[in-house]
Scaffold this motif. Structure first.
Motif, PDB file in Angstrom:
ATOM      1  N   ARG A  52       0.903  -1.157   0.083  1.00  0.00           N
ATOM      2  CA  ARG A  52      -0.104  -0.065  -0.222  1.00  0.00           C
ATOM      3  C   ARG A  52       0.874   1.252  -0.088  1.00  0.00           C
ATOM      4  N   ARG A  53       0.713   2.021  -1.036  1.00  0.00           N
ATOM      5  CA  ARG A  53       1.412   3.242  -1.185  1.00  0.00           C
ATOM      6  C   ARG A  53       0.894   4.242  -0.133  1.00  0.00           C
ATOM      7  N   ARG A  54       1.786   4.919   0.635  1.00  0.00           N
ATOM      8  CA  ARG A  54       1.206   5.884   1.680  1.00  0.00           C
ATOM      9  C   ARG A  54       1.333   7.310   1.183  1.00  0.00           C
ATOM     10  N   GLY A  55       1.754   7.475  -0.030  1.00  0.00           N
ATOM     11  CA  GLY A  55       1.863   8.792  -0.568  1.00  0.00           C
ATOM     12  C   GLY A  55       3.036   9.335  -0.493  1.00  0.00           C
ATOM     13  N   LYS A  56       3.466  10.244   0.372  1.00  0.00           N
ATOM     14  CA  LYS A  56       4.782  11.027   0.341  1.00  0.00           C
ATOM     15  C   LYS A  56       5.733  10.308   1.252  1.00  0.00           C
ATOM     16  N   PRO A  57       6.922  10.098   0.818  1.00  0.00           N
ATOM     17  CA  PRO A  57       8.043   9.622   1.699  1.00  0.00           C
ATOM     18  C   PRO A  57       8.709  10.992   2.668  1.00  0.00           C
TER      19      PRO A  57
END
Length: 123
Positions: free
Chosen positions: A12-17
């Motif tokens: 699941r990509r959380r958005g921003k690192p």
């Protein structure tokens, strides 16, 4: 999944690192602690940053090992008791043997208490 193989779940990509600059030594420490907690490094740092409790899986492994030791103590005590029943009056003094049996029981209680404390702290 009809062919009996498991499909790999997509991450699941959380958005921003979030970049965190650390030394090689700090990175190694963070990596080791994340591994102890059974987490990916990113999940570990996210949990710490969001003030979510991080629980170590190492403690539960120790509890499992203590349970095995406690079982071994019980088996040794049982074998000693069986041997004494078959060899009554031969070998060791009964008082010495009884003190050993009491010590086995005490060790098992101590192990049980330590296991309980570890599990309680882990919850």
């Amino acid at each position: 999944m009809t062919d009996g193989t498991k499909e790999k779940a997509t991450a699941r990509r959380r958005g921003k690192p979030v970049e965190v600059w650390v030394t090689d030594e700090e990175k190694a420490t963070i990596t080791a602690r994340a591994k102890e907690a059974g987490m990916a490094r990113s999940a570990y740092l996210r949990a710490l940053g969001l003030n979510t409790p991080v629980k170590s899986v190492v403690d539960l492994g120790a509890v499992s090992e203590l349970a095995k030791v406690s079982g071994d103590l019980g088996r040794v005590a049982g074998l000693l008791k069986l041997w004494l029943a078959q060899k009554r009056g031969e070998g060791a003094n009964a008082i010495d043997v009884e003190s050993i049996m009491v010590e086995f029981r005490r060790l098992q209680v101590d192990i049980g208490m330590k296991m309980g404390a570890i599990v309680k702290a882990h919850k």
